[in-house]
Design an enzyme around this catalytic site. Structure first.
Site, mmCIF file in Angstrom:
data_model
loop_
_atom_site.group_PDB
_atom_site.id
_atom_site.type_symbol
_atom_site.label_atom_id
_atom_site.label_comp_id
_atom_site.label_asym_id
_atom_site.label_seq_id
_atom_site.Cartn_x
_atom_site.Cartn_y
_atom_site.Cartn_z
ATOM 1 N N ARG A 211 0.849 -1.194 0.000
ATOM 2 C CA ARG A 211 0.000 0.000 0.000
ATOM 3 C C ARG A 211 0.890 1.251 0.000
ATOM 4 O O ARG A 211 0.612 2.234 -0.677
ATOM 5 C CB ARG A 211 -0.926 -0.002 1.226
ATOM 6 C CG ARG A 211 -2.092 -0.988 1.096
ATOM 7 C CD ARG A 211 -3.121 -0.795 2.201
ATOM 8 N NE ARG A 211 -2.750 -1.431 3.450
ATOM 9 C CZ ARG A 211 -3.095 -2.666 3.817
ATOM 10 N NH1 ARG A 211 -3.834 -3.414 3.023
ATOM 11 N NH2 ARG A 211 -2.718 -3.156 4.984
ATOM 12 N N PHE A 227 -11.207 -4.652 -6.008
ATOM 13 C CA PHE A 227 -11.254 -5.497 -4.802
ATOM 14 C C PHE A 227 -10.711 -4.663 -3.635
ATOM 15 O O PHE A 227 -9.773 -5.057 -2.938
ATOM 16 C CB PHE A 227 -10.428 -6.787 -4.973
ATOM 17 C CG PHE A 227 -10.778 -7.582 -6.196
ATOM 18 C CD1 PHE A 227 -11.866 -8.442 -6.179
ATOM 19 C CD2 PHE A 227 -10.028 -7.482 -7.362
ATOM 20 C CE1 PHE A 227 -12.204 -9.195 -7.314
ATOM 21 C CE2 PHE A 227 -10.361 -8.220 -8.494
ATOM 22 C CZ PHE A 227 -11.444 -9.075 -8.468
ATOM 23 N N ASP A 249 -15.685 -2.784 -5.042
ATOM 24 C CA ASP A 249 -15.769 -4.005 -4.236
ATOM 25 C C ASP A 249 -17.218 -4.466 -4.236
ATOM 26 O O ASP A 249 -18.142 -3.661 -4.386
ATOM 27 C CB ASP A 249 -15.302 -3.745 -2.795
ATOM 28 C CG ASP A 249 -14.886 -5.038 -2.087
ATOM 29 O OD1 ASP A 249 -13.671 -5.293 -1.975
ATOM 30 O OD2 ASP A 249 -15.784 -5.794 -1.650
ATOM 31 N N CYS A 336 -3.104 -14.026 -4.100
ATOM 32 C CA CYS A 336 -2.792 -14.495 -2.744
ATOM 33 C C CYS A 336 -3.088 -15.984 -2.603
ATOM 34 O O CYS A 336 -3.213 -16.497 -1.506
ATOM 35 C CB CYS A 336 -3.554 -13.677 -1.700
ATOM 36 S SG CYS A 336 -5.330 -13.802 -1.856
#
Ligand code: SAH
Length: 392
Positions: A211, A227, A249, A336
């Protein structure tokens, strides 16, 4: 706790000699009779050589997870040492402007099955296996002593628990019950975390450093955060002076929290929009161009059988994201899923670039933040892969 014995099949000791923390059921020759899920086991080779001590779950394909490779007592004092080592590592890496981090990262901290996340004054814990669940009371006492939090809250409401034969559970374990929303600081930004109902333990701590990286690249740019969850990447982009941020999202609760997160940090401009939509649909229907696009989807792949289907999903969103990227823009794309290996992920992006007819170059590769350490003997622990790409 009583320790039983387990003997491996011939030639199956190699991974353990290399300190891999897992023993698959197929490697086991025989176990003493009186075992149950969570029993401590001393593991021996077929030639009776001591290999280590772990805990057992006969229901799981990963039948044993190792706690030590030495012949030493397994109990509160060993756990306390591991927990204090883990805390000391975080002290080196977590800056003063951050009060939320992962304190215990399962195999990465040599404590398979245990997750402990710190959110300001509260700890959120997960006991993911029957073996670690057995030590719950001891572990909670150690955490109280070593961290002295205001409260310890359990978020054991994931599917994982069912696979281990454990019940789902969420609730307070010690101290004060946390409020519905706990405010944390991350790199000087304020975020609220829904400890009770948020995804995972409430916040995706593993992306902290990424981030920050995306924030640094956002000045003057039109940023699309797909997302977005509670807006993490977007709030960093806003602080850096992004021209505009669009957060997409499917979860209304996540976007409500994102709205609060923007406000908490003093970003009230209309240039930060929140869109509740399926990202696949949004990318297909939007005609807007962006200078920086973040794609941080949930794991599309939860087992080996799903790899191909997941690869198609990753290719699809990346293809459409590449089409939305301005010439010279950046795409930060992540996976992920631990089942999607880094080279496969790169191949997927290659396929997406080819179909989108864009020239793409990788300018950085990223992983999880240092409070999610990877045990070198357990490469499966490296799950988060990020590619920062320039789209020509
Ligand atoms: N980048 C975020 C974490 C993302 S977690 C951060 O830094 O905090 C993944 C998010 O994807 C979740 O918020 C989930 O609600 C959302 N999601 C899952 N499937 C989706 C879909 N098909 N379309 C839009 N959002 C989706």
């Amino acid at each position: 706790m009583k320790t039983i014995r387990c003997f491996l099949k011939k030639d199956k000791e190699r991974p353990l000699e290399g300190h891999h923390p897992w023993i698959f059921s197929g490697a086991i020759d025989r176990i003493d009779d009186d075992h149950e899920a969570g029993s401590l086991v001393k593991v021996f080779s077929s030639e009776n050589k001591f290999l280590g001590i772990g805990y057992l779950n006969p229901r799981s394909q990963i039948a044993i997870r190792m706690l030590t490779f030495q012949d030493e007592p397994v109990g509160p004092s060993l756990f306390k040492k591991k927990i204090e080592d883990a805390i000391a590592l975080r002290r080196e890496f977590i800056n003063k402007e951050t009060n939320a981090c992962r304190l215990i990262h399962s195999e990465g901290d040599f404590l398979p099955g245990l997750i402990v996340d710190r959110y300001a004054d509260y700890l959120v814990v997960q006991f993911l296996t029957a073996g670690i669940e057995k030590w719950k009371d001891d572990l909670v006492s150690i955490l109280q002593e070593s961290v002295n939090p205001r409260g310890i809250f359990e978020r054991d409401d994931s599917e994982w628990r069912a696979w281990e034969g454990l019940e789902k559970r969420a609730g307070s374990l010690a101290g004060e019950e946390p409020p519905d929303f706990v405010e944390i600081q991350e790199n000087g930004l304020r975020f609220i975390v829904d400890i009770h109902r948020g995804q995972k333990t409430g916040f995706f701590l593993d992306q902290r450093e990424n981030r920050k990286l995306i924030g640094r690249l956002s000045k003057g740019k039109r940023v699309l955060n797909c997302f977005s969850y509670t807006g993490g990447f977007s709030v960093y982009a806003a602080r850096a002076g992004a021209l505009e941020t669009v957060s997409v999202d499917s979860s209304e609760e996540a976007l409500n929290t994102a709205r609060h997160n923007f406000e908490k940090n003093g970003f009230k401009e209309a240039s930060h929009s929140l869109i509740r939509e399926d990202v696949f649909q949004y990318l297909r229907s939007s005609r807007q161009e962006f200078d920086l696009i973040v794609l941080d989807p949930p794991a599309f792949c939860k087992n080996k059988q799903q790899i191909q289907q997941a690869a198609r999903g990753y290719k699809d969103i990346n293809l459409w994201a590449l089409k939305r990227a301005a010439a010279g823009g950046l795409l930060y794309t992540c996976s992920c899923s631990s089942y999607i290996a880094p080279d496969l992920f790169q191949k997927i992006i290659f396929g997406a670039a080819k179909d989108a007819r864009r020239d793409v170059r990788i300018v950085a590769k990223t992983s999880h933040a240092p409070d999610h350490p990877i045990n070198v003997y357990h490469p499966e622990g490296e799950y988060l892969k990020g590619l920062l790409c320039q789209v020509v």
